[in-house]
Design an enzyme around this catalytic site. Structure first.
Site, PDB file in Angstrom:
ATOM      1  N   HIS A   1     -46.864   0.202  58.069  1.00 61.04           N
ATOM      2  CA  HIS A   1     -47.756   0.250  57.488  1.00 61.04           C
ATOM      3  C   HIS A   1     -48.026  -1.694  57.713  1.00 61.04           C
ATOM      4  O   HIS A   1     -47.837  -2.631  58.798  1.00 61.04           O
ATOM      5  CB  HIS A   1     -46.137  -0.877  56.253  1.00 61.04           C
ATOM      6  CG  HIS A   1     -44.868  -0.691  55.378  1.00 61.04           C
ATOM      7  ND1 HIS A   1     -44.864   0.942  56.275  1.00 61.04           N
ATOM      8  CD2 HIS A   1     -45.226  -0.850  54.156  1.00 61.04           C
ATOM      9  CE1 HIS A   1     -43.882   1.308  54.317  1.00 61.04           C
ATOM     10  NE2 HIS A   1     -44.412   0.659  53.672  1.00 61.04           N
TER      11      HIS A   1
ATOM     12  N   HIS B   1     -46.800   8.288  50.615  1.00 59.97           N
ATOM     13  CA  HIS B   1     -46.170   6.130  50.474  1.00 59.97           C
ATOM     14  C   HIS B   1     -45.054   6.120  49.439  1.00 59.97           C
ATOM     15  O   HIS B   1     -45.232   5.714  47.972  1.00 59.97           O
ATOM     16  CB  HIS B   1     -47.137   5.090  50.542  1.00 59.97           C
ATOM     17  CG  HIS B   1     -46.341   4.128  50.912  1.00 59.97           C
ATOM     18  ND1 HIS B   1     -47.390   3.345  51.863  1.00 59.97           N
ATOM     19  CD2 HIS B   1     -45.723   3.658  50.353  1.00 59.97           C
ATOM     20  CE1 HIS B   1     -46.049   2.615  52.340  1.00 59.97           C
ATOM     21  NE2 HIS B   1     -45.701   2.485  51.133  1.00 59.97           N
TER      22      HIS B   1
ATOM     23  N   GLU C   1     -51.233  -5.447  54.158  1.00 64.24           N
ATOM     24  CA  GLU C   1     -51.248  -5.642  53.430  1.00 64.24           C
ATOM     25  C   GLU C   1     -50.620  -6.908  53.300  1.00 64.24           C
ATOM     26  O   GLU C   1     -51.335  -7.369  52.320  1.00 64.24           O
ATOM     27  CB  GLU C   1     -49.439  -4.841  53.644  1.00 64.24           C
ATOM     28  CG  GLU C   1     -48.594  -5.202  51.478  1.00 64.24           C
ATOM     29  CD  GLU C   1     -47.135  -4.430  51.514  1.00 64.24           C
ATOM     30  OE1 GLU C   1     -46.624  -4.116  50.429  1.00 64.24           O
ATOM     31  OE2 GLU C   1     -47.166  -4.412  52.531  1.00 64.24           O
TER      32      GLU C   1
ATOM     33  N   ASP D   1     -45.464   3.191  46.560  1.00 59.27           N
ATOM     34  CA  ASP D   1     -45.053   2.466  47.144  1.00 59.27           C
ATOM     35  C   ASP D   1     -43.668   2.558  46.313  1.00 59.27           C
ATOM     36  O   ASP D   1     -42.673   3.300  47.281  1.00 59.27           O
ATOM     37  CB  ASP D   1     -46.063   0.665  46.701  1.00 59.27           C
ATOM     38  CG  ASP D   1     -45.082   0.288  47.941  1.00 59.27           C
ATOM     39  OD1 ASP D   1     -44.297   0.930  48.925  1.00 59.27           O
ATOM     40  OD2 ASP D   1     -45.482  -0.735  48.296  1.00 59.27           O
TER      41      ASP D   1
ATOM     42  N   ASP E   1     -35.494   3.412  48.333  1.00 64.84           N
ATOM     43  CA  ASP E   1     -34.287   2.394  47.732  1.00 64.84           C
ATOM     44  C   ASP E   1     -35.799   1.874  46.999  1.00 64.84           C
ATOM     45  O   ASP E   1     -35.101   0.454  46.409  1.00 64.84           O
ATOM     46  CB  ASP E   1     -34.227   0.925  49.101  1.00 64.84           C
ATOM     47  CG  ASP E   1     -35.308   1.041  50.481  1.00 64.84           C
ATOM     48  OD1 ASP E   1     -36.674   1.539  50.497  1.00 64.84           O
ATOM     49  OD2 ASP E   1     -35.067   0.459  50.768  1.00 64.84           O
TER      50      ASP E   1
END
Length: 376
Positions: A210, A22, A213, A310, A26
């Protein structure tokens, strides 16, 4: 989880081979690269030098919500609108990961966010793929071996998921190893993209979503049962489906008597991998400290946990830093790091024989001394 052996040193952690599932393309730019590319297109930035810009990204991403965290991407995405810039960003990401000891990585990004400069979706994938190949070659020249696959991401709030799914399938033999759904989680359920997920299931193509979270257990169930996710991106709020047990003298934390809800049972029973990202989760308010982050409790309870970065820029982090924080702040051992790394490798979106080679030829030898005894 093991607590018997002495904790690994910072040098040992840095030297370990690592697997990251993960990691956002960007979200991993070098601050200096953002400065250079922004200057070329006249994009204004909130800081004028690399250290200040890096500090701004980390501070803004630490505002305490996923929404504020995501605002920082306006600057990175802005400089990733040409094939040349995408190639550079991908190339540098691979080199940086390899320098951190990463031997297998999956880089995720949303092609639909890189069309402002006139590129097509396919041209975006081609540019990123070229950059990855260049980065792998550069890492090899530096004596480092790394394999990198692309995960194509569709955005929850948009309506291009079917198009991105078709793009992923069209490139499954050209470096794209999986599909991802990301973006603002609350108010944008994965079930809205059911047509795309149905297409991917019919084509036997792996999916991660995802979930867990910014939203809770319902979002996790949505990702599992409507989207057919094989892995959960984050999944930290799965702890909301756990009921702590009563502390005892033998078990002061009450972990042994923790009761699991239906969704938590499913995730553990099926060993659905959790792509947990401790530092990022602190920034978005999922946890207050690494010591209290759900990853350790979930690992204790037998969930399939993995450690991830992340967004390396926004979190000012690396795999080495994530692992070091778990050791120093949450009491992890070398065995714990090994187990999470092996779990990540066995759940990579590559074929079983390739996973086996990664584990047997690269990872396990790193935990074994020259006399054959396991270090961990």
């Amino acid at each position: 989880m093991s607590r018997a052996a002495a904790p690994p040193t910072a040098e040992e952690i840095a030297a370990l081979p690592k697997v990251v599932l993960h990691d956002h393309l960007d979200g991993g730019l070098r601050p200096g690269t953002v400065l250079e590319l922004a200057a070329e297109i006249g994009h204004p930035l909130p800081a004028a030098d690399a250290p200040e810009l890096g500090a701004w990204f980390e501070a803004t991403a630490s505002a305490g919500s996923l929404e504020r965290y995501l605002e920082t991407f306006a600057h990175t995405v802005a400089v990733m609108q040409t094939a040349e810039n995408l190639r550079r960003v991908a190339r540098e990401a691979v080199v940086d990961l390899a320098e951190d000891g990463v031997v297998y990585a999956e880089q995720r990004y949303a092609p639909e966010q890189h069309l402002a400069g006139g590129l097509s979706l396919q041209q975006v994938v081609d540019a990123v793929g070229a950059g990855i190949d260049e980065g792998v070659a550069l890492a090899a020249e530096q004596g480092r071996s790394i394999r990198v696959g692309q995960l194509l991401t569709a955005m929850r709030h948009a309506d291009r998921s079917r198009e991105v799914a078709e793009l992923a399938l069209a490139n499954r033999e050209r470096g794209v190893v999986g599909f991802d759904l990301a973006g603002a989680e609350s108010g944008h359920p994965a079930g809205r993209h059911e047509r795309a997920f149905r297409m991917l299931r019919a084509a036997s193509f792996p999916v991660t979503v995802h979930a867990g979270e910014a939203a809770g257990v319902e979002s996790v169930a949505d990702a599992l049962h409507l989207a057919g996710a094989l892995r959960l991106g984050h999944g930290a709020r799965l702890v909301e489906d756990l009921t702590p047990g009563e502390p005892t003298a033998e078990d002061p934390s009450g972990i042994a008597e923790t009761r699991l809800g239906q969704v938590a049972h499913w995730v553990r029973d099926q060993q659905v991998p959790l792509e947990l990202c401790p530092t990022s989760n602190l920034q978005t308010g999922v946890a207050s400290s690494v010591a209290d982050h759900p990853i350790t409790l979930l690992a204790h309870l037998g969930f399939a946990v993995t450690v991830n970065t992340d967004n390396r820029l926004m979190s000012a982090t690396s795999m080495t830093r994530e692992m070091t924080r778990l050791v120093e702040e949450a009491g992890w051992s070398l065995v714990d790091l090994r187990d999470a790394t092996l779990t990540a490798a066995w759940n990579a979106f590559i074929h079983h024989d390739e996973r086996e080679a990664l584990v047997e030829d690269v990872l396990l030898p790193a935990y074994t001394t020259s006399n054959g005894r396991h270090r961990a």
